[in-house]
Design an enzyme around this catalytic site. Structure first.
Site, short mmCIF file in Angstrom:
data_model
loop_
_atom_site.label_atom_id
_atom_site.label_comp_id
_atom_site.label_asym_id
_atom_site.label_seq_id
_atom_site.Cartn_x
_atom_site.Cartn_y
_atom_site.Cartn_z
N SER A 36 -86.68 -52.07 -45.87
CA SER A 36 -86.70 -50.74 -46.48
C SER A 36 -88.14 -50.31 -46.67
O SER A 36 -88.92 -51.01 -47.31
CB SER A 36 -85.97 -50.82 -47.83
OG SER A 36 -86.10 -49.60 -48.53
N LYS A 93 -85.04 -49.04 -42.60
CA LYS A 93 -84.57 -48.01 -43.55
C LYS A 93 -85.77 -47.24 -44.03
O LYS A 93 -86.78 -47.83 -44.43
CB LYS A 93 -83.84 -48.70 -44.70
CG LYS A 93 -83.54 -47.84 -45.91
CD LYS A 93 -82.53 -48.55 -46.81
CE LYS A 93 -82.90 -48.48 -48.27
NZ LYS A 93 -81.94 -49.20 -49.12
N LYS A 134 -87.17 -44.34 -46.64
CA LYS A 134 -86.90 -43.57 -47.85
C LYS A 134 -87.23 -42.10 -47.58
O LYS A 134 -88.28 -41.80 -46.99
CB LYS A 134 -87.76 -44.09 -49.00
CG LYS A 134 -87.39 -45.49 -49.46
CD LYS A 134 -86.07 -45.49 -50.21
CE LYS A 134 -85.85 -46.81 -50.92
NZ LYS A 134 -84.55 -46.85 -51.61
N ASP A 167 -82.60 -43.43 -46.73
CA ASP A 167 -82.10 -43.60 -48.11
C ASP A 167 -82.76 -42.54 -48.99
O ASP A 167 -83.98 -42.50 -49.13
CB ASP A 167 -82.43 -45.01 -48.63
CG ASP A 167 -81.83 -45.29 -50.02
OD1 ASP A 167 -81.18 -44.39 -50.58
OD2 ASP A 167 -82.02 -46.42 -50.52
N GLU A 198 -78.06 -43.10 -46.87
CA GLU A 198 -77.67 -43.77 -48.11
C GLU A 198 -77.89 -42.85 -49.31
O GLU A 198 -78.95 -42.24 -49.44
CB GLU A 198 -78.52 -45.04 -48.24
CG GLU A 198 -78.21 -45.92 -49.44
CD GLU A 198 -79.05 -47.22 -49.42
OE1 GLU A 198 -79.57 -47.59 -48.35
OE2 GLU A 198 -79.16 -47.85 -50.47
N ASP A 217 -74.75 -46.26 -52.61
CA ASP A 217 -75.48 -47.30 -53.33
C ASP A 217 -75.25 -47.05 -54.83
O ASP A 217 -74.30 -47.60 -55.42
CB ASP A 217 -76.97 -47.24 -52.94
CG ASP A 217 -77.89 -48.15 -53.74
OD1 ASP A 217 -77.43 -48.81 -54.67
OD2 ASP A 217 -79.11 -48.19 -53.44
N LYS A 276 -74.93 -54.31 -54.02
CA LYS A 276 -76.00 -54.99 -54.75
C LYS A 276 -75.34 -55.79 -55.85
O LYS A 276 -74.59 -55.24 -56.66
CB LYS A 276 -76.98 -53.98 -55.36
CG LYS A 276 -77.86 -53.27 -54.33
CD LYS A 276 -78.84 -52.32 -55.00
CE LYS A 276 -79.66 -51.60 -53.94
NZ LYS A 276 -80.48 -50.52 -54.53
N GLY A 313 -81.08 -54.43 -51.76
CA GLY A 313 -82.11 -55.19 -52.47
C GLY A 313 -82.64 -54.41 -53.65
O GLY A 313 -82.49 -53.18 -53.73
O1 LIG Z 1 -86.50 -54.21 -50.32
C1 LIG Z 1 -85.66 -54.12 -51.22
O2 LIG Z 1 -85.43 -55.01 -52.04
C2 LIG Z 1 -84.86 -52.84 -51.34
C3 LIG Z 1 -85.70 -51.62 -51.42
C4 LIG Z 1 -84.91 -50.39 -51.81
O3 LIG Z 1 -84.51 -49.68 -50.92
C5 LIG Z 1 -84.76 -50.08 -53.22
C6 LIG Z 1 -85.75 -50.56 -54.07
C7 LIG Z 1 -85.73 -50.26 -55.41
C8 LIG Z 1 -84.71 -49.51 -55.92
C9 LIG Z 1 -83.70 -49.03 -55.09
C10 LIG Z 1 -83.71 -49.33 -53.74
C11 LIG Z 1 -82.54 -48.82 -52.95
O4 LIG Z 1 -81.93 -49.51 -52.14
O5 LIG Z 1 -82.15 -47.69 -53.19
MG LIG Z 2 -80.49 -47.28 -52.02
#
Ligand SMILES: O=C(O)CCC(=O)c1ccccc1C(=O)O
Ligand SMILES: [Mg+2]
Length: 371
Positions: A138, A164, A166, A191, A216, A241, A265, A293
């Site tokens: 991500s 992924k 953001k 995401d 997402e 999510d 999660k 994650g």
């Molecule tokens: O690398 C990771 O652990 C996930 C990173 C990530 O997308 C995320 C990190 C912090 C809070 C929310 C998210 C998410 O999945 O939305």
């Molecule tokens: Mg997410």
């Protein structure tokens, strides 16, 4: 058979990510969390990790609410009851509403302790069969599109199985188009962490041309109704999510057509038992799942790896290698990703040893609860 527990220790750790991580709601680099440790008389130690952040921007939980709920409500429940299986924990915690990350941190330590008492891996205790898992990565919002392209290139070279990205309003369609042009064959997803509303439907529909695996959580963190409207208007699969906290939420979202994919999660759904239930339900209803994650340290990462060995986790998760997050992880060996895969450890429990020196170095507080 019961799961004997002598004591539970909770340690608060302060760690700092190697690099800041930016999402639609802000940037974070300092990470504080709890490592839970359940110990028996035989010298077995089970570990869990709380994944709540310092501030409540992802969900309502925080590091401090985790401490309050674990100490004042959840640990007393564990002290008063005998456990015959880790699945009992989620049932015992049911009278306490939500606070899923606090619940999960304790349940995780008990799952690990149980697997170690049985001398089997956590993956095996959960019923997982995979010996290696596919992982993606991500990537947070970057200062410029060129920075993003360079970062994507770096992780594609490292072998990650999907990227992924953001997104947020102003950093979405054009940015993703630039990535797609430079990486025509790479599995890419986006995401939004709840950054859009139904007014954005025409804008989001432009994503349908970019062959994304999924988008997402485009809409509100607590919504499943509007997501159904958006999914009906888009070809790109929606993945939920933030909106999914339980098997019940899962059932309702699938019934409404709010998503085609679910990011599971462990912390968000209250632990491994509920995560497994959601996985089983999705498998039966043809909904793909993957493991999300929360920028975990090694213990949480190890739990994610064990969960991902279940057969329904058909899409690469966000469980990247330790070195993507930390200068030094609290487990040894650290989690390594080779050609986009993690080899699942077969040792008892989480399968990684705790590096006590590193753990102590990051610990700022600890409390022991005798059973
Ligand atoms: O690398 C990771 O652990 C996930 C990173 C990530 O997308 C995320 C990190 C912090 C809070 C929310 C998210 C998410 O999945 O939305
Ligand atoms: Mg997410």
């Amino acid at each position: 058979m019961t799961i004997p527990i002598k004591q539970i220790k909770i340690r608060k750790l302060n760690m700092r990510l190697k690099n800041p991580f930016t999402t639609s709601f802000g940037t974070m680099q300092d990470r504080a969390f709890f490592i839970t440790e359940a110990e028996d008389e035989e010298g077995n130690h089970g570990f869990g990790e709380s994944v709540a952040f310092i501030s409540p921007w992802y969900s309502e939980e925080t590091v401090e609410t985790n401490a309050h709920v674990m100490e004042d409500f959840l640990i007393p429940i564990l002290k008063e009851n005998k456990l015959t299986h880790p699945d009992d924990v989620s049932a015992l915690f049911t009278p306490i509403k939500r606070h899923n990350m606090a619940k999960s941190a304790l349940e995780g330590a008990i799952w690990d302790l149980y697997a170690k008492q049985k001398n089997i891996s956590l993956a095996e205790a959960l019923g997982g069969k995979k010996t290696e898992i596919d992982v993606g990565i991500s990537i947070g919002i970057q200062p410029t599109v060129q920075d993003l392209l360079n970062t994507v290139d770096h992780y594609v070279q490292e072998g990650y199985k999907r990227i992924k990205i953001k997104i947020k309003p102003g950093w979405d369609v054009d940015v993703l188009r630039a990535v797609r042009e430079q990486f025509p064959d790479t599995p890419i997803m986006a995401d939004a962490n709840s950054a859009y509303t139904l007014k954005d439907i025409p804008h989001l529909q432009q994503l349908d041309d970019l062959d994304l695996m999924m988008i997402e959580q485009p809409l509100a963190h607590d919504d499943i109704v509007d997501h159904a409207k958006l999914q009906a208007a888009m070809k790109t699969p929606i993945c939920l999510d933030e909106s999914i906290h339980s098997l019940e939420d899962t059932r309702k979202a699938i019934q409404l057509g709010s998503c085609k994919i679910i990011n599971i999660k462990i912390g968000r759904v209250g632990g491994l038992t509920e995560a497994k239930r959601i996985h089983d339900y999705c498998l039966k209803h043809d909904i793909a799942v993957w493991c999300g994650g929360m920028l975990e340290a090694g213990v949480g990462r190890a739990h994610n790896i064990a969960l991902t060995t279940l057969s329904g986790f058909t899409l690469p998760g966000d469980t990247a290698g330790s070195s993507r997050y930390w200068e030094k992880d609290i487990i040894t060996p650290e989690v390594k990703v080779e050609s986009g895969k993690i080899h699942v450890p077969s040792k008892p429990g989480i399968g990684y040893a705790i590096d006590r020196q590193v753990l102590d170095a990051f610990t700022v507080e600890e409390k022991v609860f005798h059973f």
